[in-house]
Design a protein around this motif. Structure first.
Motif, PDB file in Angstrom:
ATOM      1  N   SER A 184       0.865  -1.131  -0.040  1.00 17.57           N
ATOM      2  CA  SER A 184      -0.086  -0.020   0.162  1.00 17.57           C
ATOM      3  C   SER A 184       0.777   1.253   0.078  1.00 17.57           C
ATOM      4  CB  SER A 184      -0.900   0.085   1.220  1.00 17.57           C
ATOM      5  OG  SER A 184      -1.580   1.151   1.189  1.00 17.57           O
ATOM      6  N   ILE A 185       0.669   2.234  -1.119  1.00 11.83           N
ATOM      7  CA  ILE A 185       1.471   3.376  -1.089  1.00 11.83           C
ATOM      8  C   ILE A 185       0.514   4.471  -1.153  1.00 11.83           C
ATOM      9  CG2 ILE A 185       2.857   4.758  -2.512  1.00 11.83           C
ATOM     10  CD1 ILE A 185       4.086   2.090  -3.699  1.00 11.83           C
ATOM     11  N   PHE A 194      -2.352   3.449  -3.089  1.00 14.19           N
ATOM     12  CA  PHE A 194      -2.439   3.002  -4.228  1.00 14.19           C
ATOM     13  C   PHE A 194      -2.182   1.281  -3.691  1.00 14.19           C
ATOM     14  CE2 PHE A 194      -2.220   6.886  -6.240  1.00 14.19           C
ATOM     15  CZ  PHE A 194      -3.023   6.881  -7.210  1.00 14.19           C
ATOM     16  N   ILE A 195      -2.737   0.430  -4.094  1.00 14.77           N
ATOM     17  CA  ILE A 195      -2.604  -0.907  -3.433  1.00 14.77           C
ATOM     18  C   ILE A 195      -2.213  -1.861  -4.574  1.00 14.77           C
ATOM     19  CG2 ILE A 195      -3.571  -3.061  -2.247  1.00 14.77           C
ATOM     20  CD1 ILE A 195      -3.897  -0.462  -0.614  1.00 14.77           C
ATOM     21  N   TYR A 196      -1.128  -2.529  -4.449  1.00 15.10           N
ATOM     22  CA  TYR A 196      -0.510  -3.465  -5.468  1.00 15.10           C
ATOM     23  C   TYR A 196      -0.561  -4.753  -4.890  1.00 15.10           C
ATOM     24  CZ  TYR A 196       0.974   0.648  -8.106  1.00 15.10           C
ATOM     25  OH  TYR A 196       0.926   1.770  -8.645  1.00 15.10           O
ATOM     26  N   GLU A 239      10.046   3.835  -4.162  1.00 14.90           N
ATOM     27  CA  GLU A 239      11.083   4.354  -5.295  1.00 14.90           C
ATOM     28  C   GLU A 239      10.582   4.050  -6.490  1.00 14.90           C
ATOM     29  OE1 GLU A 239      15.616   4.375  -6.709  1.00 14.90           O
ATOM     30  OE2 GLU A 239      15.243   4.066  -4.761  1.00 14.90           O
ATOM     31  N   LEU A 240      10.237   3.032  -7.149  1.00 13.92           N
ATOM     32  CA  LEU A 240       9.485   2.657  -8.354  1.00 13.92           C
ATOM     33  C   LEU A 240       8.394   3.327  -8.402  1.00 13.92           C
ATOM     34  CD1 LEU A 240      10.867   0.358 -10.394  1.00 13.92           C
ATOM     35  CD2 LEU A 240       9.133  -1.227  -9.503  1.00 13.92           C
ATOM     36  N   PHE A 241       7.440   3.400  -7.438  1.00 14.31           N
ATOM     37  CA  PHE A 241       6.035   4.212  -7.781  1.00 14.31           C
ATOM     38  C   PHE A 241       6.397   5.570  -8.087  1.00 14.31           C
ATOM     39  CE2 PHE A 241       2.711   6.777  -6.165  1.00 14.31           C
ATOM     40  CZ  PHE A 241       1.635   6.217  -6.398  1.00 14.31           C
ATOM     41  N   GLY A 250       1.684   6.719 -14.941  1.00 16.45           N
ATOM     42  CA  GLY A 250       0.821   6.214 -13.918  1.00 16.45           C
ATOM     43  C   GLY A 250       1.234   5.564 -12.726  1.00 16.45           C
ATOM     44  N   PRO A 251       0.465   5.540 -11.728  1.00 20.27           N
ATOM     45  CA  PRO A 251      -0.976   6.105 -11.813  1.00 20.27           C
ATOM     46  C   PRO A 251      -1.150   7.343 -11.605  1.00 20.27           C
ATOM     47  CG  PRO A 251      -0.366   5.108  -9.777  1.00 20.27           C
ATOM     48  CD  PRO A 251       0.742   4.876 -10.501  1.00 20.27           C
TER      49      PRO A 251
END
Length: 262
Positions: A184-185, A194-196, A239-241, A250-251
């Motif tokens: 969760s970010i 944002f949930i991955y 970091e990727l996000f 995105g997102p």
């Protein structure tokens, strides 16, 4: 996010496989690629355990979902997103390039399901192998050239690393250490996180609860450092996000919202 590909399909990146033959490909050459356009829209690449230490500096290392998980280097959090590669296939800065990518367009494969030996094959649609004016010859006087022998050795080493990786994952499963992952970010200024999901990871709680003799065994057989490299790499998710947001891949964040801190 990192679902296991369906069975009986060509491996990732490969549009076809053709066995390399001195009869059919006597005049073929192999040329190196400065760019990898086939990678531009790939967000997850298979990884071997031999690469965990080098990779964990750059990518989150996760395990694919499904019954037969494989380790993956995440190069993006969303399908079709790769934050390390430009649209034309050129790399964004210096990163570790997984062996699975460096192996392309070659690989070892069984020509028949019942074949015992693996044969060196290539992707005929890669535009990296063919009757070119320039490049490294693949055959000399009907025999494999130094280039071909080096390619074969690399592919053989990759297959051995893949076998070690399969044994490592099987051991994780037998110890019931893998679980469905979720990240969760919460970006600054965004009301909802944002949930991955769609990947597996090592269950830290179960890892902490292992008996001393089990941890000692994992340390002695080399599993524990690999598990820690995987767990440490998960900190790179944020970091990727952030890279995705910065690159406009995105997102979409609400106006005025910033990317999550790494």
């Amino acid at each position: 996010m990192a679902t296991q590909p369906p069975a009986n399909t060509l491996p990732l990146f490969y549009g076809g496989l053709e066995p390399l033959s001195s009869n059919q490909h006597a005049n073929y050459k192999s040329r190196s690629a400065q760019k990898a356009p086939f990678l531009a829209q790939t967000h997850a690449v298979p990884l071997t355990i031999d690469e965990f230490v080098a990779s964990q500096r750059f990518f989150p290392i996760v395990f694919s979902s499904g019954e037969n998980p494989v380790p993956l280097a995440l190069m993006g959090l969303n399908e079709g997103v790769n934050v390390f590669v430009e649209e034309d296939g050129s790399l964004r800065g210096e990163i570790y390039v997984p062996a699975y990518i460096r192996r392309y367009p070659f690989m070892l494969a069984r020509l028949r399901p019942d074949a015992e030996e693996l044969s060196l094959c290539f992707d005929p649609g890669s535009e990296l192998v063919g009757e070119f004016d320039e490049g490294n010859v693949l055959f000399e006087d009907g025999k494999p050239s130094e280039t071909t022998n080096a390619i074969l050795k690399f592919c053989e080493e990759f297959e051995m690393a893949a076998q070690r990786t399969a044994s490592f994952v099987a051991e994780l499963k037998s110890m019931d250490l893998l679980m469905e992952g979720e990240v969760s970010i919460q970006p600054t200024g965004s009301e909802q996180p944002f949930i991955y999901r769609g990947f597996q990871m090592v269950n830290e709680e179960k890892l902490r609860e292992l008996r001393g003799d089990e941890l000692r065994k994992m340390n002695q057989n080399g599993m524990l450092p690999l598990v820690m490299a995987h767990l440490f790499s998960m900190a790179l998710m944020r970091e990727l996000f952030g890279r995705q947001v910065q690159q406009g891949k995105g997102p979409q964040l609400p106006a005025g919202a910033g990317a999550a801190a790494a």
